[in-house]
Motif scaffolding. Structure first.
Motif, PDB file in Angstrom:
ATOM      1  N   THR A 118       0.841  -1.196   0.000  1.00 11.50           N
ATOM      2  CA  THR A 118       0.000   0.000   0.000  1.00 11.50           C
ATOM      3  C   THR A 118       0.875   1.244   0.000  1.00 11.50           C
ATOM      4  O   THR A 118       2.105   1.158   0.094  1.00 11.50           O
ATOM      5  CB  THR A 118      -0.935  -0.008   1.228  1.00 11.50           C
ATOM      6  OG1 THR A 118      -1.912   1.027   1.104  1.00 11.50           O
ATOM      7  CG2 THR A 118      -0.147   0.181   2.512  1.00 11.50           C
ATOM      8  N   GLU A 119       0.251   2.405  -0.115  1.00 12.89           N
ATOM      9  CA  GLU A 119       0.969   3.676  -0.058  1.00 12.89           C
ATOM     10  C   GLU A 119       0.313   4.566   1.000  1.00 12.89           C
ATOM     11  O   GLU A 119      -0.841   4.958   0.857  1.00 12.89           O
ATOM     12  CB  GLU A 119       0.943   4.379  -1.418  1.00 12.89           C
ATOM     13  CG  GLU A 119       1.692   5.698  -1.439  1.00 12.89           C
ATOM     14  CD  GLU A 119       3.149   5.525  -1.021  1.00 12.89           C
ATOM     15  OE1 GLU A 119       3.505   6.026   0.075  1.00 12.89           O
ATOM     16  OE2 GLU A 119       3.915   4.885  -1.782  1.00 12.89           O
ATOM     17  N   LEU A 120       1.082   4.856   2.050  1.00 16.36           N
ATOM     18  CA  LEU A 120       0.551   5.641   3.157  1.00 16.36           C
ATOM     19  C   LEU A 120       1.080   7.071   3.196  1.00 16.36           C
ATOM     20  O   LEU A 120       0.745   7.826   4.116  1.00 16.36           O
ATOM     21  CB  LEU A 120       0.860   4.952   4.490  1.00 16.36           C
ATOM     22  CG  LEU A 120       0.226   3.570   4.701  1.00 16.36           C
ATOM     23  CD1 LEU A 120       0.550   3.039   6.088  1.00 16.36           C
ATOM     24  CD2 LEU A 120      -1.275   3.616   4.484  1.00 16.36           C
ATOM     25  N   ALA A 147      -7.825  -5.998  -8.084  1.00 19.42           N
ATOM     26  CA  ALA A 147      -8.797  -5.144  -8.782  1.00 19.42           C
ATOM     27  C   ALA A 147      -8.707  -5.297 -10.290  1.00 19.42           C
ATOM     28  O   ALA A 147      -9.651  -4.948 -11.007  1.00 19.42           O
ATOM     29  CB  ALA A 147      -8.581  -3.682  -8.389  1.00 19.42           C
ATOM     30  N   THR A 148      -7.598  -5.830 -10.794  1.00 18.04           N
ATOM     31  CA  THR A 148      -7.432  -6.016 -12.241  1.00 18.04           C
ATOM     32  C   THR A 148      -6.933  -7.433 -12.523  1.00 18.04           C
ATOM     33  O   THR A 148      -5.798  -7.627 -12.968  1.00 18.04           O
ATOM     34  CB  THR A 148      -6.452  -4.985 -12.813  1.00 18.04           C
ATOM     35  OG1 THR A 148      -5.197  -5.109 -12.131  1.00 18.04           O
ATOM     36  CG2 THR A 148      -6.981  -3.574 -12.660  1.00 18.04           C
ATOM     37  N   PRO A 149      -7.759  -8.436 -12.290  1.00 19.28           N
ATOM     38  CA  PRO A 149      -7.326  -9.820 -12.524  1.00 19.28           C
ATOM     39  C   PRO A 149      -7.168 -10.120 -14.015  1.00 19.28           C
ATOM     40  O   PRO A 149      -7.798  -9.484 -14.856  1.00 19.28           O
ATOM     41  CB  PRO A 149      -8.454 -10.640 -11.909  1.00 19.28           C
ATOM     42  CG  PRO A 149      -9.657  -9.764 -12.039  1.00 19.28           C
ATOM     43  CD  PRO A 149      -9.164  -8.358 -11.846  1.00 19.28           C
ATOM     44  N   VAL A 201       3.717 -13.111  -2.350  1.00 19.67           N
ATOM     45  CA  VAL A 201       2.892 -12.201  -3.141  1.00 19.67           C
ATOM     46  C   VAL A 201       2.729 -10.885  -2.376  1.00 19.67           C
ATOM     47  O   VAL A 201       2.412 -10.889  -1.175  1.00 19.67           O
ATOM     48  CB  VAL A 201       1.494 -12.793  -3.441  1.00 19.67           C
ATOM     49  CG1 VAL A 201       0.594 -11.755  -4.093  1.00 19.67           C
ATOM     50  CG2 VAL A 201       1.624 -14.014  -4.342  1.00 19.67           C
ATOM     51  N   TYR A 202       2.963  -9.769  -3.083  1.00 17.28           N
ATOM     52  CA  TYR A 202       2.656  -8.445  -2.553  1.00 17.28           C
ATOM     53  C   TYR A 202       1.266  -8.078  -3.081  1.00 17.28           C
ATOM     54  O   TYR A 202       1.100  -7.843  -4.282  1.00 17.28           O
ATOM     55  CB  TYR A 202       3.699  -7.415  -2.998  1.00 17.28           C
ATOM     56  CG  TYR A 202       5.045  -7.587  -2.323  1.00 17.28           C
ATOM     57  CD1 TYR A 202       5.438  -6.721  -1.319  1.00 17.28           C
ATOM     58  CD2 TYR A 202       5.896  -8.621  -2.698  1.00 17.28           C
ATOM     59  CE1 TYR A 202       6.680  -6.887  -0.697  1.00 17.28           C
ATOM     60  CE2 TYR A 202       7.124  -8.793  -2.088  1.00 17.28           C
ATOM     61  CZ  TYR A 202       7.511  -7.928  -1.088  1.00 17.28           C
ATOM     62  OH  TYR A 202       8.720  -8.098  -0.466  1.00 17.28           O
ATOM     63  N   LEU A 203       0.304  -8.031  -2.190  1.00 16.66           N
ATOM     64  CA  LEU A 203      -1.086  -7.796  -2.577  1.00 16.66           C
ATOM     65  C   LEU A 203      -1.378  -6.296  -2.532  1.00 16.66           C
ATOM     66  O   LEU A 203      -1.311  -5.672  -1.470  1.00 16.66           O
ATOM     67  CB  LEU A 203      -2.018  -8.561  -1.637  1.00 16.66           C
ATOM     68  CG  LEU A 203      -3.512  -8.445  -1.940  1.00 16.66           C
ATOM     69  CD1 LEU A 203      -3.862  -9.117  -3.253  1.00 16.66           C
ATOM     70  CD2 LEU A 203      -4.322  -9.067  -0.796  1.00 16.66           C
ATOM     71  N   ARG A 204      -1.719  -5.740  -3.689  1.00 13.71           N
ATOM     72  CA  ARG A 204      -2.002  -4.305  -3.754  1.00 13.71           C
ATOM     73  C   ARG A 204      -3.273  -3.970  -2.986  1.00 13.71           C
ATOM     74  O   ARG A 204      -4.276  -4.660  -3.086  1.00 13.71           O
ATOM     75  CB  ARG A 204      -2.155  -3.850  -5.215  1.00 13.71           C
ATOM     76  CG  ARG A 204      -0.936  -4.062  -6.090  1.00 13.71           C
ATOM     77  CD  ARG A 204       0.275  -3.322  -5.593  1.00 13.71           C
ATOM     78  NE  ARG A 204       0.081  -1.878  -5.579  1.00 13.71           N
ATOM     79  CZ  ARG A 204       0.352  -1.086  -6.606  1.00 13.71           C
ATOM     80  NH1 ARG A 204       0.820  -1.606  -7.744  1.00 13.71           N
ATOM     81  NH2 ARG A 204       0.169   0.211  -6.515  1.00 13.71           N
ATOM     82  N   SER A 205      -3.188  -2.873  -2.228  1.00  7.99           N
ATOM     83  CA  SER A 205      -4.330  -2.421  -1.449  1.00  7.99           C
ATOM     84  C   SER A 205      -4.322  -0.913  -1.423  1.00  7.99           C
ATOM     85  O   SER A 205      -3.280  -0.279  -1.187  1.00  7.99           O
ATOM     86  CB  SER A 205      -4.265  -2.968  -0.025  1.00  7.99           C
ATOM     87  OG  SER A 205      -5.288  -2.415   0.778  1.00  7.99           O
TER      88      SER A 205
END
Length: 420
Positions: free
Chosen positions: A155-157, A395-397, A415-419
């Motif tokens: 994620t980006e905080l 969100a973009t499989p 796996v780095y899971l985007r959030s």
């Protein structure tokens, strides 16, 4: 521990002196006899000569070891500085023995500060954790774990921090990170390169405050950050170092090394996307720049403080990878195997799918997960599978999360899971 425990060494030694033989007492330094040719800087002094050591052993072992039976540990003494404590020290002014509770029942010792600056429990709301588990991302985390892969929340905080909404962001991201199978959180990417953080001081404050908030809310979870440090690829070229330092003033390796040494992050990801183009002015090839980078990383001993990851999208191409088997083998050798063999990067994060601003999808695999030569070569890296990671955006499989993850599990261990 807030109580200052002091071992009363003088009294303990006095008691030992009553029962120990005279030869065991402190003696002036007595040089050992060293063999001829011993360098002058080698110094040897006897604590006890062999004869004295024999006497000490006889004392403790004689009479079936009765002296050992009679001996007992000296009881610990707690000295509490009370009102005369030095600045920052604490105490209640009362003596305590070993075994006494550090804090009397019912009292709280130094409650931590939460992300919003308040004191009290910083744990993630259980209701939020349950809600996250039932969400699409929560189900994706479960699927990743079921396929035997470890999960990082990516994620980006930085924007939340700048907006004064770090506490809310920590709760939101923390609800996902609290799910079973999640190793930790990568809370920023391209740090110092592609965010609206204007100074080194601002970057340091962002990392310090965000790390503290996440560690308070999610004890035990690992924290990661990602950046690019072009100056590391310059090698011995001082001109390259000077010009890249001026071009990227926020990308100072010392700044990011300090995040590791201070324990603010556990993993630092270094992007390799610049290697092919950044150094042409100084006639430094991509392979040489990469070698220079990993030599610098080893020389800085960053691995003694945390985990270093290489990150690369070199195997992706518009539509899908068009590399032949030989070309794929060389690319994998250069950009995946080399960092691991250099004993600098402990893992490699490979992008397998991303979308450009014009909408073009870049992939390693073909459309709908079609196999190709590049994927076939990646599948051969079974010996380093736990060290290989990829980034996945649910969100973009490509097909759907379950199908995509089953395919990714052929190659990757993490796996780095985007959030958001």
């Amino acid at each position: 521990m807030t109580k200052r425990k002091i071992l009363t060494a003088g009294l303990a030694l006095a008691l030992l002196g009553i029962v120990a033989p005279t030869s065991a007492q402190a003696q002036p330094a007595r040089p050992c006899e060293l063999p001829p040719g011993t360098p002058s800087y080698v110094v040897c002094t006897w604590l006890a000569t062999p004869e004295e050591a024999a006497e000490i052993a006889k004392f403790w072992l004689g009479n079936d070891g009765q002296n050992l039976v009679d001996a007992s540990p000296y009881p610990g003494v707690t000295v509490d500085c009370g009102p005369d404590c030095a600045p920052g020290a604490e105490g209640d002014g009362q003596p305590h023995d070993d075994g006494d509770p550090d804090v009397p029942p019912g009292e709280v010792d130094d409650p931590p500060k939460c992300a919003d600056g308040t004191s009290g429990s910083c744990a993630i709301d259980p209701a939020a954790i349950a809600k996250a588990a039932a969400s699409a991302q929560g189900q994706t985390i479960k699927s990743i774990a079921e396929h035997g892969m470890r999960v990082w929340i990516d994620t980006e905080l930085a924007d939340d921090w700048k907006a004064g909404k770090l506490a809310e962001a920590v709760q939101r991201v923390g609800a996902l990170a609290a799910q079973p199978g999640v190793v930790g959180i990568r809370f920023t990417s391209q740090l110092g390169y592609n965010q609206n953080l204007a100074t080194t001081e601002e970057i340091e404050k962002f990392v310090g405050e965000t790390s503290a908030a996440l560690r308070a809310a999610l004890p035990g979870k690992k924290l990661a950050a990602h950046t690019v440090l072009p100056v590391l690829g310059c090698g011995g070229s001082d001109v390259c170092k000077t010009e890249l330092t001026e071009k990227y003033p926020l990308l100072n390796p010392d700044t990011f090394g300090a995040f590791l040494s201070r324990g603010q992050i556990d993993q630092l990801g270094l992007d390799n996307g610049h290697l092919a183009t950044e150094y042409t002015a100084w006639n430094i090839e991509a392979a040489d720049a990469q070698r220079n980078q990993w030599i610098e990383v080893r020389a800085r001993a960053w691995d003694s403080y945390g985990h270093i990851a290489a990150e690369d999208a070199v195997l992706t191409a518009p539509g899908s990878s068009q590399l032949t088997e030989d070309q794929a083998t060389k690319a994998i050798t250069d950009r995946v195997v080399a960092p691991l063999q250099a004993d600098a990067a402990e893992s490699v994060v490979l992008w397998t799918r991303w979308q450009a601003g014009d909408g073009t999808v870049h992939r390693v695999l073909g459309e709908k997960l079609a196999d190709n030569a590049t994927w076939g070569q990646l599948r051969k890296l079974t010996a380093v599978k736990p060290r290989l990671a990829t980034i996945y955006d649910p969100a973009t499989p490509e097909v759907d999360a379950a199908t995509d993850l089953k395919k990714l599990a052929e190659v990757f261990g993490q796996v780095y899971l985007r959030s958001e």
